[in-house]
Design a protein around this motif. Structure first.
Motif, PDB file in Angstrom:
ATOM      1  N   GLU A   1       0.853  -1.188   0.000  1.00 41.98           N
ATOM      2  CA  GLU A   1       0.000   0.000   0.000  1.00 41.98           C
ATOM      3  C   GLU A   1       0.890   1.241   0.000  1.00 41.98           C
ATOM      4  N   PHE A   2       0.972   1.891  -1.159  1.00 41.04           N
ATOM      5  CA  PHE A   2       1.720   3.135  -1.288  1.00 41.04           C
ATOM      6  C   PHE A   2       0.761   4.309  -1.105  1.00 41.04           C
ATOM      7  N   ASP A   3       0.986   5.112  -0.095  1.00 41.93           N
ATOM      8  CA  ASP A   3       0.271   6.375   0.052  1.00 41.93           C
ATOM      9  C   ASP A   3       1.272   7.475  -0.283  1.00 41.93           C
ATOM     10  N   PHE A   4       1.411   7.752  -1.572  1.00 40.01           N
ATOM     11  CA  PHE A   4       2.438   8.695  -1.999  1.00 40.01           C
ATOM     12  C   PHE A   4       2.191  10.111  -1.488  1.00 40.01           C
ATOM     13  N   PRO A   5       0.943  10.631  -1.530  1.00 34.62           N
ATOM     14  CA  PRO A   5       0.741  11.993  -1.014  1.00 34.62           C
ATOM     15  C   PRO A   5       1.140  12.151   0.451  1.00 34.62           C
ATOM     16  N   ASN A   6       0.911  11.102   1.259  1.00 34.74           N
ATOM     17  CA  ASN A   6       1.267  11.172   2.679  1.00 34.74           C
ATOM     18  C   ASN A   6       2.585  10.476   2.996  1.00 34.74           C
ATOM     19  N   ARG A   7       3.248   9.958   1.961  1.00 35.84           N
ATOM     20  CA  ARG A   7       4.599   9.404   2.072  1.00 35.84           C
ATOM     21  C   ARG A   7       4.692   8.247   3.079  1.00 35.84           C
ATOM     22  N   ILE A   8       3.864   7.235   2.855  1.00 32.46           N
ATOM     23  CA  ILE A   8       3.868   6.052   3.715  1.00 32.46           C
ATOM     24  C   ILE A   8       3.736   4.812   2.836  1.00 32.46           C
ATOM     25  N   LEU A   9       4.565   3.808   3.105  1.00 32.32           N
ATOM     26  CA  LEU A   9       4.436   2.492   2.496  1.00 32.32           C
ATOM     27  C   LEU A   9       4.077   1.503   3.602  1.00 32.32           C
ATOM     28  N   THR A  10       2.943   0.812   3.445  1.00 24.99           N
ATOM     29  CA  THR A  10       2.512  -0.178   4.425  1.00 24.99           C
ATOM     30  C   THR A  10       2.515  -1.557   3.777  1.00 24.99           C
ATOM     31  N   LEU A  11       3.098  -2.516   4.460  1.00 29.49           N
ATOM     32  CA  LEU A  11       3.150  -3.893   3.977  1.00 29.49           C
ATOM     33  C   LEU A  11       2.124  -4.744   4.719  1.00 29.49           C
ATOM     34  N   TYR A  12       1.410  -5.579   3.949  1.00 31.42           N
ATOM     35  CA  TYR A  12       0.430  -6.500   4.512  1.00 31.42           C
ATOM     36  C   TYR A  12       0.731  -7.911   3.994  1.00 31.42           C
ATOM     37  N   THR A  13       0.232  -8.891   4.710  1.00 27.07           N
ATOM     38  CA  THR A  13       0.103 -10.243   4.176  1.00 27.07           C
ATOM     39  C   THR A  13      -1.378 -10.588   4.177  1.00 27.07           C
ATOM     40  N   GLN A  14      -1.762 -11.513   3.280  1.00 24.57           N
ATOM     41  CA  GLN A  14      -3.167 -11.881   3.220  1.00 24.57           C
ATOM     42  C   GLN A  14      -3.319 -13.340   2.841  1.00 24.57           C
ATOM     43  N   ASP A  15      -4.435 -13.910   3.250  1.00 21.36           N
ATOM     44  CA  ASP A  15      -4.816 -15.263   2.866  1.00 21.36           C
ATOM     45  C   ASP A  15      -6.290 -15.265   2.491  1.00 21.36           C
ATOM     46  N   ASN A  16      -6.602 -15.954   1.398  1.00 22.32           N
ATOM     47  CA  ASN A  16      -7.983 -16.183   0.972  1.00 22.32           C
ATOM     48  C   ASN A  16      -8.735 -14.897   0.640  1.00 22.32           C
ATOM     49  N   CYS A  17      -8.019 -13.871   0.194  1.00 21.95           N
ATOM     50  CA  CYS A  17      -8.669 -12.607  -0.148  1.00 21.95           C
ATOM     51  C   CYS A  17      -8.819 -12.494  -1.660  1.00 21.95           C
ATOM     52  N   ALA A  18      -9.908 -11.896  -2.076  1.00 19.10           N
ATOM     53  CA  ALA A  18     -10.168 -11.671  -3.493  1.00 19.10           C
ATOM     54  C   ALA A  18     -11.101 -10.480  -3.616  1.00 19.10           C
TER      55      ALA A  18
END
Length: 323
Positions: A158-175
């Protein structure tokens, strides 16, 4: 490795079940699994020459690293290799492909320790390549390395370029639209290549092509062969403004800035959009979709579901012009 944001353990559970004495019509049914989205870490982004970087640590030394979804493998500069005296892995040789030709690297180097956010890797291998724009090498804030798909593709980004934040997630069974955003946003189905790169469909002058999601590219660009395919002639290019782009080895490549009648990404169409056309092919890549497009937006890259999510931030609408 427990606690690592970069590596995920993959477990295989083998279960032996005796069917003796059970009716043949009996079949175990697993209940449907729900989407599980887990936030792993948040990394502040800093801007350098219209691209975004994070600060990581290699062998406990702070290193500015470009976040590059267009790069297959993470890399660090030759100068940093010398300064940190990193040893080579002499068992392996690598070729880096990119605009401006191929840069052949004899051997990758081994970092005893690599930290980014809450994650920690030991004895990780990096390619050796320049990540900074020529002329900025060694300047404060200029990247000395880059994070590529070997690390990034394990995660939902998840890149929030205007607010200058990169957030990393992991996921399972998402669509589908599983991301935790509010307000209107776009979902675009992409296509992942065997090397891990993620492409999305765009159109130029109403001709459909595929564009690589490339946060390491300052400007969106297409190869001269693709320009010909969508109807741009050499005579038209000679009338365009001549400029330069820079390839992987840092060498300048002659390019043209061409204004296309229409350029469409998702539901958004730009008219008279200025895009770069380097005077050579981009290999198997038709187009690079770069930071001139992404900068005023939030971008979610899902390698696992091969989807791209885009949200134009309202406060940026009047600040940033389209590419």
């Amino acid at each position: 490795m427990s606690g690592s944001i970069w590596l995920r353990a993959r477990w295989l559970l083998a279960t032996a079940v005796s069917l003796l004495g059970l009716p043949l019509c009996v079949q175990a049914q697993e209940p449907p699994k729900s989407c599980s989205l887990r936030r792993v870490t948040e990394l502040p982004l800093n801007e350098s020459a219209n691209r975004f970087t994070i600060t990581a640590h290699i062998n406990d030394h702070p290193v500015v690293m470009l976040v590059d979804t267009g790069a297959g493998h993470s890399a660090i500069s030759p100068e940093l290799v010398k300064r940190l005296r990193l040893p080579q892995d002499r068992r392996t040789s690598i070729t880096v492909h990119g605009v401006g030709g191929d840069m052949r690297v004899a051997h990758p180097v081994i970092a005893r320790s690599f930290r980014a956010g809450d994650g920690h890797l030991v004895n990780y291998e990096f390619e050796v390549a320049n990540a900074s724009v020529p002329g900025l090498t060694g300047q404060p804030g200029a990247p000395e390395g880059l994070l590529g798909l070997d690390l990034l593709s394990y995660y939902e980004l998840e890149f929030d370029f205007p607010n200058r934040i990169l957030t990393l997630y992991t996921q399972d069974n998402c669509a589908g639209s599983f991301i935790p955003w509010t307000g209107p946003f776009e979902v675009i189905a992409g296509r992942r290549q065997l090397d891990g790169q993620l492409f999305i469909p765009v159109s130029l002058n109403k001709e459909a092509i595929n564009a690589l999601i490339d946060t390491g590219a300052t400007r969106s660009a297409l190869g001269i062969d693709t320009a010909h395919d969508v109807g741009v002639s050499d005579d038209e290019l000679r009338l365009d403004r001549a400029t330069y782009s820079f390839g992987v080895p840092g060498v300048p490549v002659r390019a043209y800035e061409h204004h296309f009648d229409s350029f469409t990404v998702g539901r958004t169409t730009f008219h008279r959009a200025p895009l770069l056309i380097p005077d050579e092919r981009l290999g198997v890549v038709q187009m690079l979709l770069g930071m001139d497009f992404f900068r005023p937006r939030k971008l979610w890259v899902s390698f696992k579901t091969e989807q791209i999510f885009l949200q134009l931030m309202p406060a940026e609408r009047a600040v940033h012009a389209p590419p």
